[in-house]
Design a protein around this motif. Structure first.
Motif, mmCIF file in Angstrom:
data_model
loop_
_atom_site.group_PDB
_atom_site.id
_atom_site.type_symbol
_atom_site.label_atom_id
_atom_site.label_comp_id
_atom_site.label_asym_id
_atom_site.label_seq_id
_atom_site.Cartn_x
_atom_site.Cartn_y
_atom_site.Cartn_z
ATOM 1 N N SER A 40 11.701 61.086 -11.787
ATOM 2 C CA SER A 40 12.225 62.031 -11.269
ATOM 3 C C SER A 40 11.434 62.255 -9.741
ATOM 4 O O SER A 40 12.047 62.808 -8.782
ATOM 5 C CB SER A 40 12.277 63.365 -11.724
ATOM 6 O OG SER A 40 10.960 63.597 -12.239
ATOM 7 N N SER A 41 9.993 61.691 -9.517
ATOM 8 C CA SER A 41 9.408 61.778 -8.537
ATOM 9 C C SER A 41 10.024 60.985 -7.273
ATOM 10 O O SER A 41 10.084 61.480 -6.204
ATOM 11 C CB SER A 41 8.060 61.493 -8.638
ATOM 12 O OG SER A 41 7.186 62.193 -9.650
ATOM 13 N N GLY A 43 13.384 60.481 -7.576
ATOM 14 C CA GLY A 43 14.835 60.625 -7.156
ATOM 15 C C GLY A 43 15.857 59.508 -7.531
ATOM 16 O O GLY A 43 16.940 59.640 -7.032
ATOM 17 N N ASN A 113 13.657 61.625 0.462
ATOM 18 C CA ASN A 113 14.553 62.208 -0.638
ATOM 19 C C ASN A 113 13.879 63.440 -0.965
ATOM 20 O O ASN A 113 12.668 63.712 -1.253
ATOM 21 C CB ASN A 113 14.234 61.250 -1.824
ATOM 22 C CG ASN A 113 15.271 62.059 -2.809
ATOM 23 O OD1 ASN A 113 14.891 62.812 -3.436
ATOM 24 N ND2 ASN A 113 16.519 61.318 -3.127
ATOM 25 N N ASN A 115 14.391 65.697 -3.480
ATOM 26 C CA ASN A 115 13.787 65.807 -4.951
ATOM 27 C C ASN A 115 12.326 65.241 -4.742
ATOM 28 O O ASN A 115 11.623 65.948 -5.574
ATOM 29 C CB ASN A 115 14.684 65.179 -5.864
ATOM 30 C CG ASN A 115 15.959 65.889 -6.026
ATOM 31 O OD1 ASN A 115 16.101 67.003 -5.550
ATOM 32 N ND2 ASN A 115 17.137 65.402 -6.228
ATOM 33 N N ALA A 118 9.935 67.394 -3.087
ATOM 34 C CA ALA A 118 9.768 68.486 -3.966
ATOM 35 C C ALA A 118 8.467 68.195 -4.983
ATOM 36 O O ALA A 118 7.557 69.239 -5.080
ATOM 37 C CB ALA A 118 10.855 69.073 -4.467
ATOM 38 N N SER A 119 8.751 67.159 -5.683
ATOM 39 C CA SER A 119 7.788 66.661 -6.839
ATOM 40 C C SER A 119 6.412 66.424 -6.418
ATOM 41 O O SER A 119 5.559 66.951 -6.975
ATOM 42 C CB SER A 119 8.631 65.567 -7.699
ATOM 43 O OG SER A 119 7.737 65.168 -8.778
ATOM 44 N N VAL A 150 13.131 72.928 1.194
ATOM 45 C CA VAL A 150 12.271 72.523 0.145
ATOM 46 C C VAL A 150 10.781 73.094 0.154
ATOM 47 O O VAL A 150 10.232 73.819 -0.559
ATOM 48 C CB VAL A 150 12.143 70.884 -0.217
ATOM 49 C CG1 VAL A 150 11.387 70.538 -1.355
ATOM 50 C CG2 VAL A 150 13.588 70.454 -0.318
#
Length: 354
Positions: A40-41, A43, A113, A115, A118-119, A150
């Protein structure tokens, strides 16, 4: 310890310094190591790369180091350290320390990206908090504007904006007030007092001005440009508005006022200039008219009779012209604080008497 480094060209290299027979076996079978699989880091999923395996990778000390090497295209531009056997990536944003215990994030290496950003931002903030860091500076370029919401959601605040970017800040300590400086707070204006040997003052009428100044003959004025000096800015403004070439002599006064334009403060420097030419050629986009006006006629305008500050400014300029008042001349000096050449304005004649 496994090191994953990625660069702007879009390739990465994975090296494990402790040889693990199970790890390269998965590569030989054509599978990615766990730490490079979908996360998920990022995305998204990383496609299977081409790879090569080497048990002898040159180390920093020049000796062979056991490990593996993997090359693959089009991966995010970040750098990280991952514990051997980890199933995820402990990514940190590219950043460097400032002089006050804070962090400055490199805007050129932000993940595109949202996402992923954010991570990695959350992970980085946690890391910097553990290290006792304080203020964080995040510059987001115009083409990265989608990352601003973000960062705001993660607790960043607006600091200032300029053409092409916005600057955000984050204060990490919860037990002490934020000591980060405010953003730019002032605009800087200049006005040029130019008088010829006939005691005629160079004056203008502007096309657009406040209603209380409509029809008033006034000194040429304007704002200095970014990174422009006061003395060169006022010479430029007079030239642009009237076509008159001048030489800077001194700053004779300055005004400081607050909440002028968009709640910003204003510094206005009044400068004495010596005329080097006399034929007027106006900038019709800004100036309605310009002329050489007799000093007494200039001061007899009702505006100057009613505006005590403007009248005082002209009185000071006349005194400087008659050598009964000394202003501030610019001097080129270098400071050890920053090692840069600066312009220090002070009264040279008064310094001689000290």
């Amino acid at each position: 310890m496994t090191i994953l480094s990625l660069n702007l060209s879009g390739s990465y290299r994975l090296t494990t310094h402790e040889w693990n027979s199970n790890f390269p076996a998965r590569l030989v079978n054509g599978n990615l190591p766990e730490c490079l699989k979908s996360t998920s880091s990022y995305g998204g999923r990383i496609n299977s790369p081409s790879y090569s395996i080497s048990k002898n990778i040159q180390g920093r000390n020049g000796k062979g180091a056991k490990g593996i090497g993997v090359i693959a295209p089009k991966i995010l531009s970040v750098a990280t350290t991952v514990s051997s056997g980890s199933s995820g990536l402990g990514l940190l944003l590219d950043a460097y320390d400032d002089e006050y215990g804070g962090i400055i994030i490199d805007p050129e290496h932000l993940p595109s990206n949202a996402n992923a950003f954010a991570s990695i931002l959350r992970t980085s903030l946690s890391n910097w908090k553990l290290k006792g860091k304080k203020g964080v500076w995040l510059k987001i370029l115009q083409e990265q504007a989608h990352l601003v919401p973000v960062a705001i959601k993660e607790g960043f605040d607006y600091h200032h904006a300029d053409r092409g970017y916005i600057m955000l800040t984050y204060w990490i300590p919860n037990d002490e007030p934020c000591s980060l400086p405010d953003g730019p707070t002032h605009q800087i204006g200049v006005g040029g007092f130019v008088m010829n040997e006939n005691k005629e003052v160079l004056v203008v009428q502007e096309n657009v001005c406040p209603c209380q100044c409509s029809g008033v003959w006034k000194l040429p004025t304007g704002f200095i440009n970014k990174s422009e000096e006061i003395f060169s800015g006022v010479v430029r403004e007079v030239k642009e508005e009237t076509g008159i070439n001048t030489e800077f002599l001194e700053v004779v006064a300055f005004r400081h006022v607050h909440k002028v334009a968009f709640e910003q403060s204003d510094l206005f420097f009044v400068c004495m200039l010596k005329p080097l030419s006399f034929d007027i050629r106006i900038d019709e986009k800004e100036i309605q008219a310009a002329k050489w006006m007799n000093l007494d006629e200039f001061l007899s305008q009702s505006f100057y009779e009613e505006d005590h500050m403007s009248k005082r400014v002209i009185d000071i300029c006349v005194a400087a012209y008659e050598n009964t008042y000394g202003g501030f001349i610019n001097h080129h000096l270098t400071s050890k604080f920053d090692g840069k050449l600066s312009h220090l304005y002070y009264n040279h004649e008064m310094v001689k008497k000290i």
